[in-house]
Motif scaffolding. Structure first.
Motif, short mmCIF file in Angstrom:
data_model
loop_
_atom_site.label_atom_id
_atom_site.label_comp_id
_atom_site.label_asym_id
_atom_site.label_seq_id
_atom_site.Cartn_x
_atom_site.Cartn_y
_atom_site.Cartn_z
N ASN B 42 13.00 44.84 -0.87
CA ASN B 42 14.04 45.77 -0.42
C ASN B 42 15.35 45.02 -0.20
OD1 ASN B 42 12.06 48.13 0.30
ND2 ASN B 42 11.30 46.31 1.36
N PRO B 43 16.12 44.75 -1.23
CA PRO B 43 17.34 43.95 -1.08
C PRO B 43 18.36 44.58 -0.14
CG PRO B 43 16.93 44.54 -3.39
CD PRO B 43 15.87 45.19 -2.60
N TYR B 44 18.28 45.89 0.10
CA TYR B 44 19.26 46.53 1.00
C TYR B 44 18.81 46.54 2.46
CZ TYR B 44 21.98 47.71 -3.02
OH TYR B 44 22.74 47.59 -4.15
N LEU B 45 17.58 46.06 2.70
CA LEU B 45 17.07 46.00 4.07
C LEU B 45 17.37 44.63 4.69
CD1 LEU B 45 15.57 48.27 5.50
CD2 LEU B 45 13.44 47.02 5.12
N PRO B 47 18.56 40.32 3.71
CA PRO B 47 18.93 39.31 2.70
C PRO B 47 17.85 38.24 2.62
CG PRO B 47 20.06 38.87 4.74
CD PRO B 47 19.20 40.07 5.00
N SER B 223 29.34 44.46 7.61
CA SER B 223 28.45 45.63 7.49
C SER B 223 29.15 46.72 6.70
CB SER B 223 28.08 46.20 8.86
OG SER B 223 27.59 45.19 9.68
N SER B 226 28.73 46.08 3.23
CA SER B 226 27.34 45.85 2.80
C SER B 226 27.07 44.40 2.42
CB SER B 226 26.98 46.76 1.61
OG SER B 226 27.17 48.10 1.97
N ARG B 227 27.73 43.47 3.10
CA ARG B 227 27.45 42.05 2.81
C ARG B 227 26.41 41.55 3.82
NH1 ARG B 227 32.78 38.87 2.64
NH2 ARG B 227 31.44 37.26 1.74
N LEU B 228 25.13 41.84 3.50
CA LEU B 228 24.04 41.57 4.46
C LEU B 228 23.90 40.09 4.79
CD1 LEU B 228 20.99 43.87 3.77
CD2 LEU B 228 22.57 43.83 5.69
#
Lengths: 304, 268
Positions: B42-45, B47, B223, B226-228
């Motif tokens: 889950n790359p969006y959850l 890094p 945030s 979206s730069r986790l």
């Protein structure tokens, strides 16, 4: 009005004390009359609830009697306390846990310095007079014409009040820098004794100070207390549960009885000091112990 | 004496034995593996840990600069909270009148969520350091106050009686008995409040996004984009700073409270 004899006596007259709310008041002390002279060692004995600790707190000025009065060598307890002339020793050593043994014993000299300044001024006034040396050795009452009336000018020997000397005498010379928790219970109680004597007080009030000690520690600590007391010559009121302890230490034993607390009788202990030294003394002490147990029984105290 | 014995045998031996360090190492490794597994799927959850590490290494001056800003806000705010809590605690324990006057206000202040006050403070005091210091001071004030009050009242009756028969003044009783006796309670509060001061600073920075430096600003900006990896790199900095602050408190506590029961078992 301070008469000559007043300044040499501790007098409690008709002192009573009750606790609790009106309606459910409990009389802790009922019209107690009591008297002792300067330099005496008197024990108060009796069962729990007989008012012995209350009597001690009245003498210390920690509480005030509802009726009657307390006179400590001509002063009220409040005056004597303000002049730092009372040393109180509670059941527990009550040392400051963060302070070294030496710092604990120095505590009396570090608080209420105003009293020290007044005392030194009074001593200088006494020393300035031509016949000072002779009079300084006598109770102040022996100098009726004394100016500025320093009521408490009877000197406690300076050397005896030096904290290091006191601790050394009590066998704690190697523990000056130790913290209280590093010492045994008996050693902590001896630090508390040293602190009490370092106050240079006229009156030492001790509330069952040895009740938590084991038998052997208790006897050696009693002996050290007596040795210091004889050297310094202060007046001691000693509350205890133990009949043998009261007898071996005291010039007189006050027997108290409960409901409400009152003095049942006063027994003078006429045995030469040092006690515990020979068979004759020990037999005499045992007779006094039996006598006091009999008085306690007559006062309605159940002895186990 | 006993310390060297412990140092050479007791403590040292147990620290090097696997029974001491193995559980910690296993737990960290397991957590890392689970993290990586989630991040890969889950790359969006989350890094990847490597990305976070790379951020910290390549952008070190950026993170240091922002961490320093947040840390100074936290520590200055904490100092304000500590000093005011100390003054209030002494006033409240010495005077019943002041206690009845001040305590209700202090409690209302405590039950109000500070997070909710932060935006209003930004409106009032602008985007500068003032609202950050106020929020941090508010959030640290109450734990210190309550513990100090308990500590100042913890003097035992027999010791107080000794002081009273010596006719010690209230100031002497405060300085020689109540204050030293309250130190264990103060340190219990400091253990909570040092890491908490970072929370105060970050919350205040959230309320003034895009303004000035600070890890809270870094997090809210990253945030939004979206730069986790940046977000978690900043969080890692905060976690490290919190641990460091806690460590400082514990080390100082061990030196200052050598006499206290909580420290005695360590030497037994």
């Amino acid at each position: 009005m301070v008469t000559a004899s007043d300044s040499d006596r501790l007098v409690v007259t008709g002192a009573s004390k009750s606790y609790g709310r009106p309606g459910s008041r409990r009389e802790a002390l009922a019209a107690v009359d009591f008297e002792m002279t300067r330099g005496q060692f008197v024990s108060i004995i009796g069962p729990s609830g007989c008012g012995k600790s209350t009597l001690l707190r009245l003498l210390a000025g920690l509480e005030h009697p509802d009726t009657g009065s307390v006179s400590l060598f001509g002063s009220t307890p409040a005056e004597a306390s303000a002049a730092k002339r009372i040393a109180f020793m509670p059941q527990v050593p009550a040392l400051l846990p963060w302070a070294s043994v030496l710092a604990n014993v120095k505590l009396p000299s570090r608080v209420n310095r105003r009293a020290d300044a007044r005392r030194e001024a009074a001593e200088r006034a006494v020393a300035g007079r031509p016949d000072a040396r002779r009079e300084a050795a006598l109770p102040v009452a022996a100098a009726p014409g004394a100016p500025a009336a320093p009521r408490y000018s009877q000197p406690t020997p300076r050397a005896a009040a030096d904290p290091v000397a006191l601790l050394t005498e009590l066998g704690l010379g190697d523990s000056l820098k130790a913290l209280p928790h590093e010492l045994s219970g008996g050693m902590q109680q001896r630090v508390a004794i040293a602190r009490a004597f370092a106050t240079q007080a006229d009156l030492l009030l001790m509330d069952e100070p040895f009740s938590a000690l084991d038998e052997f520690t208790r006897e050696s600590t009693q002996d050290q207390l007596l040795a210091l007391w004889q050297k310094v010559g202060s007046t001691v009121v000693f509350v205890t549960h133990s009949v043998p302890e009261a007898v071996v230490l005291s010039d007189a034993v006050v027997v108290m009885s409960p409901r409400p607390g009152h003095i049942a009788s006063i027994v003078p202990i006429d045995v030469p000091r040092p006690r515990r030294s020979g068979l004759a003394e020990s037999a005499a002490l045992h007779e006094y112990e039996d006598l006091i147990r009999e008085k306690l029984r007559l006062a309605g105290v159940e002895l186990s | 004496m006993s310390e060297t014995q412990n140092g050479e045998w007791g403590v040292t031996r147990s620290r090097w034995s696997p029974a001491f360090w193995l559980p910690t190492v296993v737990a960290v490794v397991v957590a890392g593996v689970v993290w990586e597994w989630v991040a890969i799927n889950n790359p969006y959850l989350l890094p990847r840990l490597g990305q976070v590490g790379l951020q910290l290494v390549t952008e070190t001056p950026f993170y240091l600069e922002n961490a320093a800003a947040t840390l100074s806000e936290a520590l200055i705010g904490l100092a304000i909270g500590l000093v005011s809590a100390f003054i209030v605690a002494v006033l409240v324990t010495e005077s019943g009148l002041l206690r009845r006057a001040i305590m209700p206000l202090a409690i209302i202040l405590n039950v109000t969520p500070v997070v909710a006050i932060a935006p209003a403070l930004v409106v009032a005091f602008g985007f500068g350091p003032a609202p950050k210091l106020i929020v941090t001071a508010l959030i640290t004030f109450f734990p210190i106050l309550m513990n100090l009050i308990t500590g100042l009242n913890s003097a035992s009756v027999p010791v107080l009686q000794v002081f009273e028969t010596l006719h010690a003044s209230r100031l002497e009783i405060l300085g020689r008995l109540r204050l030293p006796g309250s130190l264990p309670y103060l340190f219990a509060a400091l253990r909570v409040v040092f890491p908490l001061s970072l929370v105060g600073a970050v919350v205040a920075e959230f309320s003034a996004p895009g303004a000035g430096k600070g890890l809270g600003t870094v997090i809210s900006v990253a945030s939004a984009n979206s730069r986790l990896a940046v977000v978690y790199a900043a969080i890692a900095c905060l976690a490290a700073m919190g641990s460091l602050l806690l460590l400082v408190v514990i080390v100082v506590e061990r030196r200052v409270l050598r006499w206290h029961e909580s420290q005695l078992s360590r030497r037994a």
